[in-house]
Motif scaffolding. Structure first.
Motif, short mmCIF file in Angstrom:
data_model
loop_
_atom_site.label_atom_id
_atom_site.label_comp_id
_atom_site.label_asym_id
_atom_site.label_seq_id
_atom_site.Cartn_x
_atom_site.Cartn_y
_atom_site.Cartn_z
N UNK A 1 0.83 -1.19 0.00
CA UNK A 1 0.00 0.00 0.00
C UNK A 1 0.87 1.25 0.00
N UNK A 2 1.05 1.88 -1.16
CA UNK A 2 1.91 3.06 -1.24
C UNK A 2 1.41 4.20 -0.37
N UNK A 3 0.09 4.34 -0.27
CA UNK A 3 -0.47 5.45 0.50
C UNK A 3 -0.11 5.33 1.97
N UNK A 4 -0.33 4.09 2.49
CA UNK A 4 -0.01 3.85 3.89
C UNK A 4 1.47 4.03 4.15
N UNK B 1 3.48 5.94 2.69
CA UNK B 1 3.80 7.37 2.73
C UNK B 1 3.41 7.97 4.08
N UNK B 2 2.21 7.64 4.55
CA UNK B 2 1.77 8.18 5.84
C UNK B 2 2.74 7.76 6.93
N UNK B 3 3.12 6.49 6.89
CA UNK B 3 4.03 5.95 7.89
C UNK B 3 5.37 6.68 7.86
#
Lengths: 228, 292
Positions: free
Chosen positions: B130-133, B135-137
């Motif tokens: 999950x690229x989005x997660x 990034x958030x991480x």
């Protein structure tokens, strides 16, 4: 982790995992030596549930601003946990969920657990903590309207979520230490950990009282100002 | 072969998680002892004499579980002594010791895992899922140090304004809360600015590239192959039932057989892979220095 490129396989997995693979593992758990598999199966179930949740968020359009705010709130709660005597993760998760929505609440809770465990010690309990804190955030987001309306309700939610968190993690403790799960052993684990859940719930209450104004009002302001 | 630390994160994860999984999954004292010793050896190899506190906790906690198990657990036939009219049996003590051994081994493996896997490596692994997660991480990790610096700056400014009375508990708490409140305001606004800047630079319009490049080379392929092969051998051995111990009502150890020894050997090799990687690297380094 494997990258699944094919959209078709991903869709099949998304349906198969909760409705076929997870029940199958539980049912096929070898009967002869169940106790050996309890820890493994519960660990695998938690991990899969977590992956399903997170995979769902990947598809949803969260918005760049909200995404960044999730990372900001996660960092703030982890920063709080690193300070001595401070355990504000639950409070910050609940407050973020109230103003940023249930998905963001789940993410703040789950990510805070992983991130803070880099400092406090990563272990097989990490997925359980992630799920527990994530669910606290998710439900706070779902009940955002009443929670925003009444402080008393918010404090009550803080108390209950503190107790709920401890009870959820006691399930893990029981399965892990005894290799099996019976009501008596669970009760023993809950009783033996007794002063802590109450202290934890009270500390949640105190942190919510302290932080509801500084964080809650600011999130409300950001929400209004930038129209999230 | 490179040192274990420099291997591809996927290979490292495969080795540690599969070894730890077998540890969790089997309740066989010999395999558990192998697992614990290998994990401990690797940990000591990397960190030397530091972290005595961790060693004490990782060994002491399981020991406590072992001693306490017979108090809840009434199975077993060999009574050692009686407390409160409840029998304290030898079998339950042994079972407790085995579960304690498992806990200790898993604690060491996870400690190794979190020492090896920096957040950058975890990001690399997460990206596929999950690229989005991811990034958030990643941004949360960055924010952590950023906020700490900012907190220090705010504190200094507050001190300069004379808003702190040093050494007064109530004022300290009040001051700390004020600093935190200022930090929250700043962090939220700063987050929005970051988001605007990302949007302006076209975030989400194309494929995202990564700063660090982890290559998956021949050595990594060999490592993953070895891990999978040895795991398969071990699991087959465990499934054959030749390693099943009976704990209650009487302790019966499985008879020694060739499959038993083979499984233990395969598992020992699997658990020793990190030590072997590091050891070979250290040896090469030593030889190179000798030849100067």
């Amino acid at each position: 982790m494997l990258v699944i490129k094919s959209e078709k396989i991903r869709r099949i997995l998304r349906i198969a995992l909760p409705f076929a693979i997870m029940p199958a593992i539980v049912l096929l758990m070898p009967k002869r030596a169940q106790s050996q598999y309890y820890a493994l199966v519960s660990f695998a179930m938690t991990l899969m549930a977590l992956l399903l949740f997170l995979a769902g968020f990947e598809r949803r359009e969260l918005g760049t601003r909200r995404m960044i705010l999730v990372s900001v709130m996660t960092a703030l709660s982890v920063l709080g946990r690193m300070l001595p005597l401070m355990k504000p993760i639950t409070a910050i998760t609940v407050l973020s969920a109230m103003y940023l929505g249930p998905e963001s609440g789940f993410l703040v809770g789950a990510l805070s657990a992983v991130l803070s465990n880099f400092i406090m010690g990563q272990g097989p309990w990490t997925p359980f903590q992630m799920l527990a804190w994530g669910l606290i955030g998710l439900f706070a987001g779902l009940f955002a309207k009443p929670l925003r309306g009444s402080r008393l309700l918010l404090y009550g939610y803080g108390l209950i979520s503190g107790l709920g968190y401890s009870m959820l993690l006691d399930i893990w403790t029981t399965v892990w230490t005894y290799g099996e799960f019976t009501a008596a052993q669970y009760l023993a684990a809950v009783v033996s950990s007794m002063p802590y859940p109450v202290i934890y719930a009270l500390s949640n209450l105190i942190f919510l009282m302290l932080l509801a104004k500084p964080i809650g009002d600011k999130l409300a302001r950001i929400e209004k100002k930038y129209g999230l | 072969m490179r040192a274990f630390d420099a291997m591809n994160p996927a290979a490292v994860t495969a080795q540690i998680l599969l070894t730890a999984c077998i540890t969790v999954f089997c309740l066989e004292p010999v395999l558990l002892l192998i697992s614990l010793l290998c994990a401990m050896a690797f940990f000591i190899m990397r960190s030397g004499r530091k972290h005595i506190g961790f060693h004490i906790a990782a060994i002491g906690l399981p020991l406590l579980f072992a001693l306490l198990n017979p108090l809840w657990n009434q199975h077993g036939t060999t009574v050692l002594f009686v407390i409160n009219q409840r029998a304290y049996t030898e079998e339950a003590l042994f079972y407790g010791a085995v579960t304690g051994l498992r806990l200790a081994a898993v604690l060491y493996w996870f400690r190794n895992f979190s020492d090896l896997m920096t957040s950058e490596k975890l990001f690399y692994l997460f990206r596929g899922f999950s690229p989005k997660l991811a990034l958030i991480f990643c941004m949360a990790v960055r924010n952590l140090t950023l906020f700490r610096e900012q907190m220090h700056r705010i504190q200094t400014a507050q001190r300069g304004l004379g808003l702190y009375r040093e050494g007064h508990l109530l004022d300290d708490v009040r001051g700390g809360l004020r600093v935190f409140s200022i930090l929250v305001t700043w962090a939220l606004e700063n987050g929005i600015i970051t988001a605007n800047s990302m949007a302006a630079r076209g975030y989400g319009t194309g494929k995202r590239s990564s700063f660090t490049y982890f290559r998956f080379g021949k050595a990594d392929a060999i490592l993953v192959g070895a891990v999978l092969l040895l795991t398969a051998l071990t699991v087959c051995g465990i499934m054959s039932g030749r390693l099943d111990w009976q704990y209650y009502p009487q302790r019966i150890a499985p008879a020694f057989s060739l499959p038993y020894a083979g499984t233990a050997a395969a598992y020992a090799l699997l658990a020793l892979l990190p030590v072997l990687c590091e050891g070979k690297e250290a040896l090469t380094w030593h030889c190179l220095r000798q030849s100067i």
